[in-house]
Design an enzyme around this catalytic site. Structure first.
Site, PDB file in Angstrom:
ATOM      1  N   LYS A 116      -3.780  -6.661 -18.334  1.00  0.00           N
ATOM      2  CA  LYS A 116      -4.812  -7.212 -17.451  1.00  0.00           C
ATOM      3  C   LYS A 116      -5.956  -7.682 -18.338  1.00  0.00           C
ATOM      4  O   LYS A 116      -6.644  -6.852 -18.956  1.00  0.00           O
ATOM      5  CB  LYS A 116      -5.303  -6.156 -16.461  1.00  0.00           C
ATOM      6  N   GLU A 145       4.629   2.990 -13.061  1.00  0.00           N
ATOM      7  CA  GLU A 145       3.373   2.592 -13.711  1.00  0.00           C
ATOM      8  C   GLU A 145       2.321   3.677 -13.550  1.00  0.00           C
ATOM      9  O   GLU A 145       2.096   4.179 -12.445  1.00  0.00           O
ATOM     10  CB  GLU A 145       2.903   1.276 -13.065  1.00  0.00           C
ATOM     11  N   ASP A 175      -1.206   1.326 -17.646  1.00  0.00           N
ATOM     12  CA  ASP A 175      -2.208   0.368 -17.183  1.00  0.00           C
ATOM     13  C   ASP A 175      -3.588   0.925 -17.545  1.00  0.00           C
ATOM     14  O   ASP A 175      -4.131   0.637 -18.624  1.00  0.00           O
ATOM     15  CB  ASP A 175      -2.019   0.173 -15.663  1.00  0.00           C
ATOM     16  N   LYS A 206       2.681   1.062  -4.145  1.00  0.00           N
ATOM     17  CA  LYS A 206       1.705   2.056  -4.578  1.00  0.00           C
ATOM     18  C   LYS A 206       2.188   3.407  -4.063  1.00  0.00           C
ATOM     19  O   LYS A 206       2.678   3.507  -2.923  1.00  0.00           O
ATOM     20  CB  LYS A 206       0.323   1.732  -3.996  1.00  0.00           C
ATOM     21  N   ASP A 233       3.583   2.255  -8.619  1.00  0.00           N
ATOM     22  CA  ASP A 233       2.337   2.401  -9.374  1.00  0.00           C
ATOM     23  C   ASP A 233       1.552   3.544  -8.746  1.00  0.00           C
ATOM     24  O   ASP A 233       1.200   3.491  -7.568  1.00  0.00           O
ATOM     25  CB  ASP A 233       1.541   1.094  -9.304  1.00  0.00           C
ATOM     26  N   ASN A 246      -1.342   4.835 -10.096  1.00  0.00           N
ATOM     27  CA  ASN A 246      -2.763   4.816 -10.481  1.00  0.00           C
ATOM     28  C   ASN A 246      -3.252   6.205 -10.897  1.00  0.00           C
ATOM     29  O   ASN A 246      -4.351   6.642 -10.534  1.00  0.00           O
ATOM     30  CB  ASN A 246      -3.632   4.249  -9.353  1.00  0.00           C
ATOM     31  N   GLY A 274      -2.337  -7.330 -11.954  1.00  0.00           N
ATOM     32  CA  GLY A 274      -3.168  -8.060 -10.999  1.00  0.00           C
ATOM     33  C   GLY A 274      -4.368  -7.245 -10.567  1.00  0.00           C
ATOM     34  O   GLY A 274      -4.332  -6.015 -10.566  1.00  0.00           O
ATOM     35  N   LYS A 310       6.067  -4.099  -5.801  1.00  0.00           N
ATOM     36  CA  LYS A 310       5.516  -2.870  -6.363  1.00  0.00           C
ATOM     37  C   LYS A 310       4.941  -2.034  -5.229  1.00  0.00           C
ATOM     38  O   LYS A 310       4.125  -2.525  -4.456  1.00  0.00           O
ATOM     39  CB  LYS A 310       4.425  -3.217  -7.381  1.00  0.00           C
ATOM     40  N   SER A 359       0.814  -1.214   0.000  1.00  0.00           N
ATOM     41  CA  SER A 359       0.000   0.000   0.000  1.00  0.00           C
ATOM     42  C   SER A 359       0.847   1.262   0.000  1.00  0.00           C
ATOM     43  O   SER A 359       1.991   1.273   0.457  1.00  0.00           O
ATOM     44  CB  SER A 359      -0.877   0.032   1.247  1.00  0.00           C
TER      45      SER A 359
HETATM   46 MG    MG Z   1      -1.585  -0.523 -12.073  1.00  0.00          MG
END
Ligand code: MG
Length: 399
Positions: free
Chosen positions: A269, A220, A245, A167, A192, A194, A297, A165, A142
């Site tokens: 994905k 990412e 992504d 976040k 990542d 997001n 994932g 990875k 996280s």
């Molecule tokens: Mg991602």
């Protein structure tokens, strides 16, 4: 293949480790399952990737459940005979009448493919032409302050993962990732976001440049899904490969991103891309364009995890992906667990997906059921009924 009936299930599983991203916190996982019953062969199972809330893409689990019950399943049951050679492709072609909703459609594709391959006695990996017996596993931790992220990374490293990875979000990024990199120099690290960064914001830009100095495997989705021009600027600016992504939901997005040089790699994905067939096609395009490819994932249960391991075993996947062992997510899993062996996960080689839901876990986690058959009334919407007396925590679904 003659489909005699389709069962939908809305299940809820508690996540063993809560995962917080820049957009959402995930503590439990609603999962929509599709079970395709065939008159002339084995049944097949599929799993929908949609999460609880529409914060990753526009789809969400209970919305996908409703769409499946009202449109996709009735559409399929109206003409239940599918091409014996490639029933999954025909099913997806039939469902193309409904716009969008790649994750809901992908769940049906997975179930039809599972039934088809079980009837043939062929594994999904063999069907796709994948040859690797195992794939590198990955774990995700996280977004958080350095102490939290290092503590989470410690568990990941102790469990035997080689790839992690983190976040990240603006302000909860550089210090945390640097602390993990210093504490665990052998872990292959990526981040990542997001879509949490804004290239027009000087502080965000500075933070991305600092992340670039940490020797990461990839950054990412740093910017929002629609920011292809911004990603192109970043891909030029940063040494670290930029992986997309959320920005790539269909072949047109991928073509546009490649045309603009907006990415160095793609997170594949199958749910987001509209199924296993679409994911394999996107992988081919990405590899032909010289891009890195990693499997993504979605907190899958062991069912979809089995399918996605087969995809990740294809040639072209050159970066370790997001798929972890079952015990990173669900204890117990919905299926026989996927276990970590020397930092890798074994690609199932038994017919179909190679995993099926455990009946007891299925019964314990199912909150609502809907069932439809081919024949008279096949085009009508399916009706959801509570699976047992307890339907607590079931949001937004009329029962
Ligand atoms: Mg991602």
């Amino acid at each position: 293949m003659r489909v005699s009936g389709i069962e939908l299930r809305l299940c809820r599983l508690e996540l063993f480790h809560q995962v917080a991203t820049s957009q959402s916190a995930h503590a439990s996982r609603p999962v929509v399952l599709v079970r395709v019953l065939c008159a002339d062969g084995p049944e097949g199972w599929g799993e929908c990737a949609a999460l609880a809330e529409p914060t990753y893409t526009a789809e969400y689990a209970t919305g996908a459940a409703e769409l499946l019950a009202h449109f996709l399943v009735p559409e399929l049951l109206q003409s239940p005979v599918l091409d014996d050679e490639d029933p999954a492709r025909e099913a997806m072609a039939r469902l193309a009448r409904v716009r969008g909703h790649p994750m809901a459609k992908a769940a049906i594709e997975m179930a039809v493919l599972d039934a088809h391959l079980q009837a043939r006695g062929q594994s999904l990996a063999a069907h796709l032409g994948a040859t690797r017996p195992s794939v590198p596993a990955g774990a995700t931790v996280s977004v958080g302050v350095p102490g939290e992220v290092v503590a989470a990374a410690q568990l990941v490293e102790a469990a035997g993962y080689r790839r992690l990875k983190c976040k990240v979000a603006p302000g909860r990024d550089v210090d945390s990732v640097r602390a993990v990199a210093e504490a665990f120099p052998h872990l292959v690290l990526s981040v990542d976001a997001n879509g949490a960064y804004d290239l027009g914001d000087k502080e965000h830009r500075r933070r991305l440049e600092m992340l670039d100095g940490l020797g990461l495997m990839a950054i990412e989705q740093p910017l929002g899904p629609d920011e292809l021009a911004g990603h192109a600027e970043l891909a030029r600016l940063l040494e670290t490969p930029v992986l997309l992504d959320e920005s790539v939901e269909d072949p047109g997005d991928l073509e546009a991103a490649i045309g603009l040089h907006a990415l160095d790699g793609l997170s594949v994905k199958p749910g987001r891309l509209g199924g296993i067939g679409a994911a394999c096609a996107a992988t081919k395009v990405a590899v032909a364009a010289g891009l890195h490819v990693a499997i993504g994932g979605m907190f899958e249960t062991g069912l979809a995890r089995a399918a996605h391991l087969a995809v990740a075993a294809l040639e072209g996947f050159d970066l370790p992906g997001d798929l972890g062992a079952s015990d990173r997510y669900f204890v117990p899993d919905l299926t026989v667990p996927h276990e970590l062996v020397d930092g890798e996960l074994v690609v199932p080689d038994s017919p179909g997906l190679g995993r099926r839901p455990d009946p007891e876990r299925l019964a314990a986690t199912t909150q609502a059921l809907a069932f439809g058959t081919s024949g008279p009334g096949a085009g009508e919407a399916l009706t959801w009924t509570p699976a047992h007396s307890s339907t607590r925590g079931l949001p937004r679904l009329e029962l």
